[in-house]
Enzyme design. Structure first.
Site, PDB file in Angstrom:
ATOM      1  N   VAL A 164       0.848  -1.192   0.000  1.00  0.00           N
ATOM      2  CA  VAL A 164       0.000   0.000   0.000  1.00  0.00           C
ATOM      3  C   VAL A 164       0.883   1.242   0.000  1.00  0.00           C
ATOM      4  O   VAL A 164       1.813   1.339   0.818  1.00  0.00           O
ATOM      5  CB  VAL A 164      -0.924   0.005   1.231  1.00  0.00           C
ATOM      6  CG1 VAL A 164      -1.800   1.248   1.237  1.00  0.00           C
ATOM      7  CG2 VAL A 164      -1.775  -1.262   1.285  1.00  0.00           C
ATOM      8  N   SER A 165       0.632   2.188  -0.925  1.00  0.00           N
ATOM      9  CA  SER A 165       1.361   3.458  -0.997  1.00  0.00           C
ATOM     10  C   SER A 165       2.859   3.214  -1.194  1.00  0.00           C
ATOM     11  O   SER A 165       3.256   2.739  -2.252  1.00  0.00           O
ATOM     12  CB  SER A 165       1.069   4.296   0.252  1.00  0.00           C
ATOM     13  OG  SER A 165       1.578   5.601   0.112  1.00  0.00           O
ATOM     14  N   SER A 166       3.696   3.507  -0.214  1.00  0.00           N
ATOM     15  CA  SER A 166       5.119   3.202  -0.351  1.00  0.00           C
ATOM     16  C   SER A 166       5.324   1.718  -0.629  1.00  0.00           C
ATOM     17  O   SER A 166       6.189   1.327  -1.415  1.00  0.00           O
ATOM     18  CB  SER A 166       5.869   3.604   0.926  1.00  0.00           C
ATOM     19  OG  SER A 166       7.238   3.286   0.831  1.00  0.00           O
TER      20      SER A 166
END
Length: 438
Positions: A164-166
């Site tokens: 998720v995200s990074s």
């Protein structure tokens, strides 16, 4: 390499543990006294609890490794790497997603890498992170996978990553630098491989985050191919998720990811299938129409950066093929047949390839994927455009032969140099679907 395992296996009452010890201690001592010396093995982690593993192998950026092993692990288990977001951690990813409970149901093992640098973001920007075995976080994560494969005799063909995200950006990076390690990935609110690249040591790339970096599909694909020069094996499948109102990693990155991974797989950027599996969702599939298409993309209308919700993990498992017992099924031949022959001399050859549509509907526009024997290089061809000239090649139709009617055929060919291996190509796919070799 030895490993130190720490954890908090407190699910069983102390009295039960003492009873178990008393019941097994004497038989165990007898076995130890009578058995011949054995080579040391890596210790197995406690089950049904989050456990930290240390000294797991090369770890240039000082990541921490957390492991979840269910009570009932399948033989030759699959491995899922779940990568956290900025400011997060492995334990936060464990408690904030359902992968551990899904592992209880299906018997796979989950690895939760954890960043120790101050930002708690994964390195997806440095030159070291963006090349195979270059150092930094990808090396440490691969060491974690290698440790699990050895300790649990895990299936090397069923290693997956999601984030998720990074962690989504790291998912893109890991599929680029280690395509021979990971079978598939699922990225929630990420950016393409190489989009966040910097040369000044910064972890942040404002242009990429703002969605202003746009490249052609081939340019994006070339970044992935350059991460592991000379690699000609199969590429991991990719599932992409993004919210239209993402204000951290802007929505245009979603389209750029699709460009990149369709080019890497040699399939059309035009969706092969489009549907809406949930309200406000648009799902597109590329290179195939089934649950395990080469690329699957889910756009969430009106959703921001924090798009991950409980239940999405089950959809990830479906894409990976982990929601079934045993190994994921192998692709079955589709409605196509390909025959190929070569006529060789000294260091050159000509190849003839015939594609037959064995289905009941016409094929309108085609891309034939195949693998050349090592040492062969295409120098020119006819009936199609060919790229690249070595390794895993995609032959795309030209204007006059774009349509293949049911039971109809198209013949193409090429001239190639070789260094001794003068046989025909293998591993045929047509628009992402495996073909029967004639």
């Amino acid at each position: 390499m030895s490993a130190t395992i720490t954890g908090n296996p407190t699910r069983r009452p102390l009295r039960s543990l003492l009873a178990a010890l008393c019941g097994t201690l004497l038989p165990l001592l007898a076995v130890l006294l009578l058995a011949p010396p054995q080579a040391s093995a890596r210790p197995a982690a406690p089950t049904a609890t989050l456990t930290e593993v240390t000294d797991f192998g090369s770890n240039p950026s000082n990541l921490r490794m957390y492991l979840y092993v269910p009570d009932s692990v399948t033989p030759d288990p699959a491995v899922l790497v779940a990568v956290h977001y900025c400011t997060g951690s492995g334990p936060a990813m464990y408690s904030g997603t359902e992968y551990a409970s899904l592992a209880d149901r299906y018997g796979f093992i989950v690895v939760y890498p954890s960043v120790t640098r101050a930002s708690k973001c994964f390195d997806v920007s440095s030159p070291q992170a963006l090349r195979r075995d270059g150092g930094s976080d990808p090396v440490g994560i691969k060491s974690m996978v290698d440790w699990v494969r050895t300790a649990y005799d895990a299936d090397p063909g069923r290693v997956y990553v999601t984030g998720v995200s990074s962690g989504a950006m790291m998912t893109n990076v890991l599929l680029g630098v280690y395509p021979d390690v990971f079978a598939a990935g699922a990225a929630f609110a990420g950016v393409p491989f190489g989009c966040f690249a910097t040369t000044d040591g910064s972890e942040w790339n404002s242009a990429c985050a703002g969605g202003t970096v746009s490249r052609t599909p081939q340019a994006w694909g070339d970044l992935v191919r350059a991460a592991y020069p000379g690699y000609t094996g199969p590429r991991p499948r990719m599932q992409l998720w993004h919210g239209t109102e993402d204000d951290v990693l802007r929505y245009p990155n979603f389209a750029e990811e699709i460009k990149q991974w369709t080019d890497v797989h040699g399939v059309s950027w035009t969706p092969a299938a489009t549907d809406s599996p949930a309200t406000g969702w648009t799902r597109t599939r590329y290179g195939g129409t089934g649950e395990r298409a080469p690329v699957e993309a889910i756009s969430l209308q009106g959703v921001g950066h924090n798009l991950y919700a409980w239940g999405m993990g089950s959809r990830v498992l479906t894409f990976f093929g982990l929601d079934e017992s045993g190994p994921a099924p192998q692709p079955q031949p589709g409605a196509c047949r390909v025959t190929a022959t070569t006529n060789a001399w000294n260091t050159g050859l000509t190849a003839s390839v015939t594609i037959t549509n064995t289905g009941t509907t016409a094929i309108d526009g085609w891309r034939l994927g195949f693998t050349l024997p090592t040492g062969q290089t295409i120098t020119n061809g006819w009936g199609a455009t060919y790229a690249p000239g070595t390794g895993t090649v995609t032959a795309a139709n030209v204007a006059y032969n774009a349509t293949i009617v049911p039971n109809g055929s198209v013949s193409i060919g090429y001239r190639a140099s070789h260094t001794g291996a003068d046989g025909p190509p293998t591993s045929f796919t047509l628009n992402g679907t495996v073909c029967t070799a004639g």
